[in-house]
Enzyme design. Sequence first.
Site, PDB file in Angstrom:
ATOM      1  N   SER A 175       0.854  -1.184   0.000  1.00  0.00           N
ATOM      2  CA  SER A 175       0.000   0.000   0.000  1.00  0.00           C
ATOM      3  C   SER A 175       0.894   1.238   0.000  1.00  0.00           C
ATOM      4  O   SER A 175       1.939   1.254  -0.665  1.00  0.00           O
ATOM      5  CB  SER A 175      -0.938  -0.039   1.210  1.00  0.00           C
ATOM      6  OG  SER A 175      -1.758   1.102   1.261  1.00  0.00           O
ATOM      7  N   SER A 176       0.517   2.256   0.723  1.00  0.00           N
ATOM      8  CA  SER A 176       1.267   3.510   0.710  1.00  0.00           C
ATOM      9  C   SER A 176       0.947   4.331   1.946  1.00  0.00           C
ATOM     10  O   SER A 176      -0.174   4.264   2.482  1.00  0.00           O
ATOM     11  CB  SER A 176       0.908   4.316  -0.545  1.00  0.00           C
ATOM     12  OG  SER A 176       1.389   5.642  -0.457  1.00  0.00           O
ATOM     13  N   TYR A 201      -4.483   8.091  -6.539  1.00  0.00           N
ATOM     14  CA  TYR A 201      -3.571   7.013  -6.124  1.00  0.00           C
ATOM     15  C   TYR A 201      -3.840   6.616  -4.677  1.00  0.00           C
ATOM     16  O   TYR A 201      -3.944   5.415  -4.355  1.00  0.00           O
ATOM     17  CB  TYR A 201      -2.137   7.499  -6.299  1.00  0.00           C
ATOM     18  CG  TYR A 201      -1.086   6.577  -5.721  1.00  0.00           C
ATOM     19  CD1 TYR A 201      -0.643   5.461  -6.418  1.00  0.00           C
ATOM     20  CD2 TYR A 201      -0.511   6.840  -4.478  1.00  0.00           C
ATOM     21  CE1 TYR A 201       0.331   4.622  -5.897  1.00  0.00           C
ATOM     22  CE2 TYR A 201       0.457   6.014  -3.938  1.00  0.00           C
ATOM     23  CZ  TYR A 201       0.878   4.906  -4.659  1.00  0.00           C
ATOM     24  OH  TYR A 201       1.840   4.079  -4.121  1.00  0.00           O
ATOM     25  N   LYS A 256      -4.978   2.935  -2.778  1.00  0.00           N
ATOM     26  CA  LYS A 256      -4.201   2.283  -1.737  1.00  0.00           C
ATOM     27  C   LYS A 256      -5.018   2.131  -0.452  1.00  0.00           C
ATOM     28  O   LYS A 256      -4.877   1.144   0.281  1.00  0.00           O
ATOM     29  CB  LYS A 256      -2.916   3.067  -1.470  1.00  0.00           C
ATOM     30  CG  LYS A 256      -1.914   2.976  -2.613  1.00  0.00           C
ATOM     31  CD  LYS A 256      -1.572   1.531  -2.961  1.00  0.00           C
ATOM     32  CE  LYS A 256      -0.401   1.419  -3.907  1.00  0.00           C
ATOM     33  NZ  LYS A 256      -0.097   0.004  -4.255  1.00  0.00           N
TER      34      LYS A 256
END
Length: 250
Positions: free
Chosen positions: A144-145, A158, A162
Amino acid sequence: MAIQKIALVTGGSRGIGKDISIKLAQKGVDIILTYHSNKNEAEKTIAEIAATGSKAVAIQLNTADTNSFENFFKEANSALQNTFGADRIDFLINNAGTSLTSPILDTTVAQFDEMMNIHIKGVYFLTQKALSYLRDGGRIINISSATSRVSFPGVSAYAMMKGAIDVYTRYLALELGARGITANVVAPGAVFGGGAMEDTPEIRTHVASITALGRVATPDDIGGVVAFLCSGDANWVNGQRIEMTGGMNL
C-alpha cells in the site's frame, strides 16, 4: 533439509519489488516475478537471485489487464512444475503499480481508471485467481502507501486506491483464516531509486525534512519487512498494516 518455499512477486524486476525478491531469495525462497515491459531488467534480477542460490523465473504481466490473468497462471503453473517441481506457491506479494501526481481538478477519467485497474481491480482479481495456487498456511502481502494515512496534494486518486487495498487486506485475512492464510499490508512512504515516483533533488529534500530519521528511503529499506512477514516469526501477524516511512509526518 529445508522445505521448499516459493513466492509470486508482482512487479518484482525493479525498485521495491526487486528488493523484496532478493531479500526472500536470500532466505532460501524461490521466486516467480512479473515484469510489465522491461525484460532486460527482469533478467538482471533473475541473475541476482540465482547468485543467492535460489531459483527464479520472470513472466510478463500487465496487472491492469484482468483478461490476461488466465493465461498468466497457465504460464506460472508451467513454471512451477518445470522449474521448481511444485504445484503451489507459499507467498503472494502484490507489489506491481505505478504512481500518479495530479490535482483533483486536473485528474481525468482515463487516469482514474488506470489507477483503479492497476491498484484495485488488478490486485483483487489476481489474488482471487492466485488463491487456488496458494498453499494452505500461506501468506499474502499487499503493498500500500503512506498516502492512505497522510494526505499530500496531487495524489488523491492514487491514495484512494491504496486505501482500498488496506480494506481489502483485512477482508482477505478474515475470509482466508480457515485455510491458515494470513494477509497483511506493508505501506511504504516515498521510496527513491528504481521506482515509478517522481524523483528530484527538491522532492528528496522535502521528504527528508518531514521524516523523523532525516533521510529518504531506498528499496533496500522495504524488502526485509516483507521477508519477515513471510517467515515463521510472523505466524501471528494477520490483518495488519505496517507503515514504513522512517517516521514521516508523525
